[in-house]
Motif scaffolding. Structure first.
Motif, short mmCIF file in Angstrom:
data_model
loop_
_atom_site.label_atom_id
_atom_site.label_comp_id
_atom_site.label_asym_id
_atom_site.label_seq_id
_atom_site.Cartn_x
_atom_site.Cartn_y
_atom_site.Cartn_z
N LYS A 55 24.17 28.56 46.76
CA LYS A 55 25.49 28.31 46.51
C LYS A 55 25.85 29.76 45.84
CE LYS A 55 26.02 23.48 45.79
NZ LYS A 55 26.27 22.31 44.63
N ARG A 56 27.11 30.09 45.72
CA ARG A 56 27.73 31.15 45.19
C ARG A 56 28.48 31.10 44.01
NH1 ARG A 56 29.93 35.28 49.60
NH2 ARG A 56 30.97 33.27 50.18
N VAL A 57 28.60 32.04 43.03
CA VAL A 57 29.58 32.25 42.18
C VAL A 57 30.38 33.66 42.29
CG1 VAL A 57 30.11 32.85 39.62
CG2 VAL A 57 28.66 30.75 40.27
N LEU A 58 31.54 33.48 42.27
CA LEU A 58 32.45 34.86 42.62
C LEU A 58 32.68 35.51 40.92
CD1 LEU A 58 35.52 35.19 44.82
CD2 LEU A 58 35.51 36.12 42.30
N VAL A 59 32.32 36.74 40.89
CA VAL A 59 33.03 37.44 39.63
C VAL A 59 33.86 38.51 40.05
CG1 VAL A 59 32.22 38.47 37.72
CG2 VAL A 59 30.78 36.89 38.61
N LYS A 60 35.08 38.51 39.61
CA LYS A 60 36.03 39.47 39.93
C LYS A 60 36.70 39.98 38.54
CE LYS A 60 39.56 40.92 43.11
NZ LYS A 60 39.37 40.90 44.60
N VAL A 61 36.70 41.36 38.38
CA VAL A 61 37.32 42.27 37.17
C VAL A 61 38.30 42.73 37.56
CG1 VAL A 61 36.56 43.60 35.40
CG2 VAL A 61 34.74 42.43 36.76
N ILE A 62 39.53 42.79 36.89
CA ILE A 62 40.93 43.48 37.21
C ILE A 62 41.31 44.12 35.92
CG2 ILE A 62 42.25 41.33 37.38
CD1 ILE A 62 43.28 43.00 40.10
N GLY A 63 41.87 45.19 36.18
CA GLY A 63 42.44 45.94 34.84
C GLY A 63 42.52 47.33 35.13
N GLY A 64 42.82 47.89 33.90
CA GLY A 64 42.74 49.43 34.04
C GLY A 64 41.72 50.14 33.33
N GLY A 65 41.20 51.29 33.82
CA GLY A 65 40.32 52.02 33.18
C GLY A 65 40.84 53.36 33.01
N ASP A 66 40.14 54.10 32.68
CA ASP A 66 40.72 55.80 32.19
C ASP A 66 40.88 56.42 33.38
OD1 ASP A 66 40.20 54.99 29.51
OD2 ASP A 66 37.95 55.78 29.39
N GLU A 67 40.01 56.53 34.54
CA GLU A 67 40.25 57.38 35.56
C GLU A 67 41.35 56.76 36.67
OE1 GLU A 67 36.33 56.92 36.60
OE2 GLU A 67 36.57 56.28 34.47
#
Lengths: 144, 144, 144
Positions: free
Chosen positions: C132-144
């Protein structure tokens, strides 16, 4: 849209072990100050014996929640829970928080919390009389 | 990526007091129309006696959910709930919604709902026969 | 801020039908690799008989969760559930997952998971011994 974010922390120290606190005005103020027009607002308990949830601002219902949670996950006897062998007596609070949830995500549309007619955000405390925090983070796009 | 968002509202008026409605096609269409390639999709009930949740599209399981929720938070007798002293008879629906949850957040990857093999999104109604809404908000980045 | 995102999938195949796995280090690594400074991190079960939730990293509490979930949604007898007429025996796992939840959203502040003192992220398995799987998604802003 340019991406923006704003992060704030609310602090609670309830006088009773169980409490429901309406935090809608606090969250609304943070959203307005963020300048974000289209986005998402996360509000979560930072402690694992507390909840943030959305439901009705009606005191009878809050009494119903409290009674119901006590039936589903009774506080006493403390010895029914392995967790309490660590010296804690709050195992039931960890369970109650799973029913009520840790967090809510609210849409921000046109700079406002995009709510249905009765939606209000509550901090749910199940092991109070100590200092605890709620995180509010707004992320999205603004005009500038 | 440039930040984009799209907001839509789905309306329901179920013929029965309890119902589970598969809204996956509706949400998928909104995501595709948004042009967002990488982002998050929020779908939440805007009413506090309804849920949006992700589980199996199997009618036997939906009957199991309905029976189980009735055991955990029975509708009758109405007088067991303080909330019903306000003239409502839907206190149980407020409780059932806490078990099933208010909202889901689905990842959008390569412009699609990033789902496991059996994940489907449902509107859960616990106090129907009236007009209610679900909010769908997509936020993220697109090519343009 | 410029908008960025990162998506990863974690795979599990637990030796037992029920298990709680601490995935905090996995999620922390993905957040650090993303380069995102301010944003949101989604972690969700991609299967509908499993959960991702935040609570205490204490083995006694995990035993309490397991016992409590078995009381609220017993596995046996299998014939009490309509879903099991399809040839499955995991109806109870679909119910348990609703109590514990499908997903968590964690704020990312200054490039870190913005956690309270005891918050840890767990994968909750209620029908294991399969991939089975787990999804990890990161969304946002960075410096570059």
């Amino acid at each position: 849209m340019m991406m923006k974010s704003k992060t704030e922390y609310l602090t609670f120290n309830t006088a009773t072990s169980h409490a429901f606190v309406n935090i809608t005005p606090n969250v609304r103020k943070i959203v307005e100050e963020s300048g974000i027009k289209e986005g998402l607002c996360l509000a979560n308990a930072m402690h694992i014996t507390a909840s943030v949830f959305i439901n009705d601002n009606e005191s009878g219902l809050h009494q119903d929640f409290d009674k119901w949670l006590e039936e589903l996950a009774p506080h006493a006897p403390a010895a029914q829970y392995k967790h309490n062998e660590t010296g804690e007596d709050n195992a039931d609070a960890h369970l109650k928080r799973q029913i009520m949830g840790r967090e809510v995500i609210v849409a921000i549309t046109n700079g406002k919390l995009d709510f249905g007619p009765w939606e209000q955000i509550f901090y749910g405390e199940f092991d109070g009389r100590r200092k605890k925090r709620v995180l509010v983070k707004v992320i999205g796009g603004g005009d500038e």
